[in-house]
Motif scaffolding. Structure first.
Motif, PDB file in Angstrom:
ATOM      1  N   LEU A  42       0.826  -1.205   0.000  1.00  0.00           N
ATOM      2  CA  LEU A  42       0.000   0.000   0.000  1.00  0.00           C
ATOM      3  C   LEU A  42       0.865   1.261   0.000  1.00  0.00           C
ATOM      4  CD1 LEU A  42      -2.988  -0.917   2.357  1.00  0.00           C
ATOM      5  CD2 LEU A  42      -2.886  -0.926  -0.132  1.00  0.00           C
ATOM      6  N   HIS A  43       2.051   1.190   0.553  1.00  0.00           N
ATOM      7  CA  HIS A  43       3.000   2.308   0.456  1.00  0.00           C
ATOM      8  C   HIS A  43       3.376   2.526  -1.002  1.00  0.00           C
ATOM      9  CE1 HIS A  43       6.582   4.769   1.617  1.00  0.00           C
ATOM     10  NE2 HIS A  43       7.083   4.214   0.517  1.00  0.00           N
ATOM     11  N   THR A  44       3.697   1.439  -1.705  1.00  0.00           N
ATOM     12  CA  THR A  44       4.098   1.534  -3.110  1.00  0.00           C
ATOM     13  C   THR A  44       2.982   2.106  -3.971  1.00  0.00           C
ATOM     14  OG1 THR A  44       5.552  -0.377  -2.813  1.00  0.00           O
ATOM     15  CG2 THR A  44       4.952   0.211  -5.073  1.00  0.00           C
ATOM     16  N   ILE A  45       1.743   1.685  -3.710  1.00  0.00           N
ATOM     17  CA  ILE A  45       0.607   2.178  -4.491  1.00  0.00           C
ATOM     18  C   ILE A  45       0.438   3.682  -4.297  1.00  0.00           C
ATOM     19  CG2 ILE A  45      -1.917   2.126  -4.675  1.00  0.00           C
ATOM     20  CD1 ILE A  45      -1.754  -0.898  -4.132  1.00  0.00           C
ATOM     21  N   VAL A  46       0.569   4.161  -3.070  1.00  0.00           N
ATOM     22  CA  VAL A  46       0.422   5.603  -2.791  1.00  0.00           C
ATOM     23  C   VAL A  46       1.538   6.387  -3.488  1.00  0.00           C
ATOM     24  CG1 VAL A  46       0.544   7.368  -0.987  1.00  0.00           C
ATOM     25  CG2 VAL A  46      -0.813   5.308  -0.628  1.00  0.00           C
ATOM     26  N   ILE A  47       2.779   5.919  -3.363  1.00  0.00           N
ATOM     27  CA  ILE A  47       3.907   6.614  -3.987  1.00  0.00           C
ATOM     28  C   ILE A  47       3.719   6.689  -5.500  1.00  0.00           C
ATOM     29  CG2 ILE A  47       6.391   6.544  -4.417  1.00  0.00           C
ATOM     30  CD1 ILE A  47       5.657   7.300  -1.546  1.00  0.00           C
ATOM     31  N   ASN A  48       3.359   5.567  -6.114  1.00  0.00           N
ATOM     32  CA  ASN A  48       3.187   5.540  -7.570  1.00  0.00           C
ATOM     33  C   ASN A  48       2.042   6.428  -8.028  1.00  0.00           C
ATOM     34  OD1 ASN A  48       5.316   3.770  -7.790  1.00  0.00           O
ATOM     35  ND2 ASN A  48       4.051   1.944  -7.974  1.00  0.00           N
ATOM     36  N   ALA A  49       0.953   6.463  -7.261  1.00  0.00           N
ATOM     37  CA  ALA A  49      -0.191   7.306  -7.628  1.00  0.00           C
ATOM     38  C   ALA A  49       0.193   8.780  -7.590  1.00  0.00           C
ATOM     39  CB  ALA A  49      -1.358   7.032  -6.690  1.00  0.00           C
ATOM     40  N   CYS A  50       0.921   9.180  -6.550  1.00  0.00           N
ATOM     41  CA  CYS A  50       1.336  10.585  -6.434  1.00  0.00           C
ATOM     42  C   CYS A  50       2.295  10.954  -7.565  1.00  0.00           C
ATOM     43  CB  CYS A  50       1.986  10.832  -5.081  1.00  0.00           C
ATOM     44  SG  CYS A  50       0.847  10.739  -3.681  1.00  0.00           S
ATOM     45  N   ARG A  51       3.207  10.061  -7.903  1.00  0.00           N
ATOM     46  CA  ARG A  51       4.131  10.343  -9.001  1.00  0.00           C
ATOM     47  C   ARG A  51       3.390  10.464 -10.328  1.00  0.00           C
ATOM     48  NH1 ARG A  51       8.984   6.178  -7.154  1.00  0.00           N
ATOM     49  NH2 ARG A  51       9.885   7.570  -5.567  1.00  0.00           N
ATOM     50  N   GLN A  52       2.347   9.638 -10.492  1.00  0.00           N
ATOM     51  CA  GLN A  52       1.522   9.744 -11.695  1.00  0.00           C
ATOM     52  C   GLN A  52       0.820  11.096 -11.749  1.00  0.00           C
ATOM     53  OE1 GLN A  52      -1.302   6.553 -12.120  1.00  0.00           O
ATOM     54  NE2 GLN A  52      -2.161   7.354 -14.014  1.00  0.00           N
ATOM     55  N   ALA A  53       0.513  11.642 -10.570  1.00  0.00           N
ATOM     56  CA  ALA A  53      -0.140  12.957 -10.503  1.00  0.00           C
ATOM     57  C   ALA A  53       0.865  14.103 -10.592  1.00  0.00           C
ATOM     58  CB  ALA A  53      -0.938  13.067  -9.205  1.00  0.00           C
ATOM     59  N   ILE A 101     -11.239  10.201  -5.436  1.00  0.00           N
ATOM     60  CA  ILE A 101     -10.203  10.839  -6.241  1.00  0.00           C
ATOM     61  C   ILE A 101     -10.657  10.863  -7.698  1.00  0.00           C
ATOM     62  CG2 ILE A 101      -7.785  10.742  -6.954  1.00  0.00           C
ATOM     63  CD1 ILE A 101      -7.312   8.972  -4.453  1.00  0.00           C
ATOM     64  N   ASP A 102     -10.605  12.040  -8.295  1.00  0.00           N
ATOM     65  CA  ASP A 102     -10.999  12.200  -9.693  1.00  0.00           C
ATOM     66  C   ASP A 102      -9.865  11.857 -10.652  1.00  0.00           C
ATOM     67  OD1 ASP A 102     -13.569  12.697 -10.356  1.00  0.00           O
ATOM     68  OD2 ASP A 102     -13.474  14.854 -10.131  1.00  0.00           O
ATOM     69  N   MET A 103      -8.688  12.399 -10.387  1.00  0.00           N
ATOM     70  CA  MET A 103      -7.606  12.285 -11.337  1.00  0.00           C
ATOM     71  C   MET A 103      -6.267  12.226 -10.588  1.00  0.00           C
ATOM     72  SD  MET A 103      -6.547  14.806 -14.515  1.00  0.00           S
ATOM     73  CE  MET A 103      -8.158  15.552 -14.374  1.00  0.00           C
ATOM     74  N   PRO A 104      -5.439  11.205 -10.863  1.00  0.00           N
ATOM     75  CA  PRO A 104      -5.756  10.020 -11.671  1.00  0.00           C
ATOM     76  C   PRO A 104      -6.601   9.052 -10.863  1.00  0.00           C
ATOM     77  CG  PRO A 104      -3.593   9.783 -10.710  1.00  0.00           C
ATOM     78  CD  PRO A 104      -4.078  11.137 -10.298  1.00  0.00           C
ATOM     79  N   GLN A 105      -7.274   8.143 -11.543  1.00  0.00           N
ATOM     80  CA  GLN A 105      -8.012   7.116 -10.822  1.00  0.00           C
ATOM     81  C   GLN A 105      -7.010   6.128 -10.211  1.00  0.00           C
ATOM     82  OE1 GLN A 105     -10.876   5.319 -13.428  1.00  0.00           O
ATOM     83  NE2 GLN A 105     -12.402   6.884 -12.985  1.00  0.00           N
ATOM     84  N   VAL A 106      -7.102   5.975  -8.903  1.00  0.00           N
ATOM     85  CA  VAL A 106      -6.187   5.072  -8.196  1.00  0.00           C
ATOM     86  C   VAL A 106      -6.951   3.797  -7.867  1.00  0.00           C
ATOM     87  CG1 VAL A 106      -4.606   4.802  -6.254  1.00  0.00           C
ATOM     88  CG2 VAL A 106      -5.029   7.087  -7.209  1.00  0.00           C
ATOM     89  N   LYS A 107      -6.517   2.673  -8.450  1.00  0.00           N
ATOM     90  CA  LYS A 107      -7.228   1.402  -8.266  1.00  0.00           C
ATOM     91  C   LYS A 107      -6.225   0.269  -8.058  1.00  0.00           C
ATOM     92  CE  LYS A 107     -11.386   2.434 -10.964  1.00  0.00           C
ATOM     93  NZ  LYS A 107     -12.305   1.935 -12.023  1.00  0.00           N
ATOM     94  N   ARG A 108      -6.723  -0.827  -7.542  1.00  0.00           N
ATOM     95  CA  ARG A 108      -5.950  -2.062  -7.492  1.00  0.00           C
ATOM     96  C   ARG A 108      -6.892  -3.226  -7.742  1.00  0.00           C
ATOM     97  NH1 ARG A 108      -4.754  -4.074  -1.266  1.00  0.00           N
ATOM     98  NH2 ARG A 108      -6.906  -3.982  -0.531  1.00  0.00           N
ATOM     99  N   ASN A 109      -6.362  -4.307  -8.276  1.00  0.00           N
ATOM    100  CA  ASN A 109      -7.157  -5.527  -8.346  1.00  0.00           C
ATOM    101  C   ASN A 109      -6.950  -6.320  -7.064  1.00  0.00           C
ATOM    102  OD1 ASN A 109      -4.988  -7.632  -8.687  1.00  0.00           O
ATOM    103  ND2 ASN A 109      -4.598  -6.491 -10.588  1.00  0.00           N
TER     104      ASN A 109
END
Length: 300
Positions: free
Chosen positions: A201-212, A259-267
């Motif tokens: 979950l740390h990795t997902i947050v970091i990657n989402a912020c970098r995408q933004a 969150i509108d943009m980017p959409q942050v999701k996981r399977n």
């Protein structure tokens, strides 16, 4: 080499004390010492060395231990499969899960399964992302619920069950708390509360912020969901969490915003080892889980 020798060896290795191992196994201390001596003689190596009243594994003993444990697990799994082939409705299923699925998804699935198969038992183990993967590979667990499903593990097969979005959790009096939706880059100057590095979950947050377009300012870390929610509630920072974590436990003095943009999701899915066949009761549960979430997706 006898099975009881391996049992005695593993128990002594865990306890580092012969008499404590004897008490646990309900056998005489002399019997354990004799059988370990026989095992060492057969292998031609010394497995233990004395340290005062305790014993410690020698370097070759440390090498031998995981192999002995693997043999005992294989025997236990074989016994389980025989019992379940005789009666699949009275089997025991060992399931792993992360904390993010503990309050809603897992109880929902198991309670629904128990309605149809009331005599099947469960042994449940919560663990981190990497622990669950290794435990399934080592046959310590039959199945594990996990998110996201790993794609680069050759010894595992994964089935995606559903997709879930992440939402921002803000302190109640945050200046953005009354917004209906947020773009993630609006939080670029906010302190973040996250799981420590190494947690998925740390990795997902970091990657989402970098995408933004920014790297988050991490002010605090917590190793469980309650700790992270508590830090946000105290006004220490903001965080991103999966929707599953909000179903039953929305913390006081906080607000959840999509969150509108980017959409942050996981399977989210279920994994098992491809190195052995699923026991009958495990196969019944695995098929049930796939059908359960397929019906759920159609209903939604």
């Amino acid at each position: 080499m006898e099975l009881r020798q391996l049992i005695y060896f593993v128990e002594v290795a865990k306890r580092e004390h012969v008499s404590e191992a004897a008490d646990t196994l309900h056998v005489a201390q002399s019997a354990i010492s004799r059988q370990i001596a026989n095992l060492e003689a057969e292998l031609g190596v010394q497995l233990f060395e004395r340290e005062g009243r305790n014993v410690k594994l020698t370097p070759i003993g440390k090498y031998f231990l995981p192999h002995a444990e693997a043999v005992l697990r294989a025997v236990e799994n074989a016994k389980q499969q025989i019992e379940e082939y005789l009666d699949p409705e009275h089997g025991t299923i060992k399931i792993g899960f992360p904390s993010s699925l503990a309050s809603h998804t897992l109880p929902m699935v198991i309670s629904s399964f128990k309605e149809e198969h009331p005599n099947v038992k469960f042994h449940l183990r919560q663990g981190s992302y990497h622990f669950l993967i290794e435990a399934v590979k080592n046959r310590e667990l039959d199945l594990a619920f996990i998110g996201p499903v790993p794609t680069d593990e050759k010894e595992l097969k994964g089935e995606i069950l559903f997709m879930e979005s992440f939402a921002v959790l803000l302190p109640l009096h945050h200046h953005l708390a009354k917004r209906e939706r947020l773009a993630l880059n609006e939080l670029r100057n906010e302190p973040f509360v996250t799981f420590p590095k190494g947690y998925v979950l740390h990795t997902i947050v970091i990657n989402a912020c970098r995408q933004a377009g920014f790297s988050p300012i991490i002010s605090s870390e917590g190793e469980d969901l309650d700790a992270i929610k508590g830090l946000v509630s105290a006004g220490i920072g903001v965080t991103l969490l999966p929707e599953n974590t909000f179903y039953d436990t929305m913390p006081r003095y906080t607000v959840k915003i999509p969150i509108d943009m980017p959409q942050v999701k996981r399977n989210v899915g279920v994994i098992y080892s491809t190195r052995h066949n699923l026991a009958p009761s495990v196969k019944v549960f695995y098929d049930f889980v796939k059908q359960f979430f397929s019906r759920l997706q159609q209903y939604q």
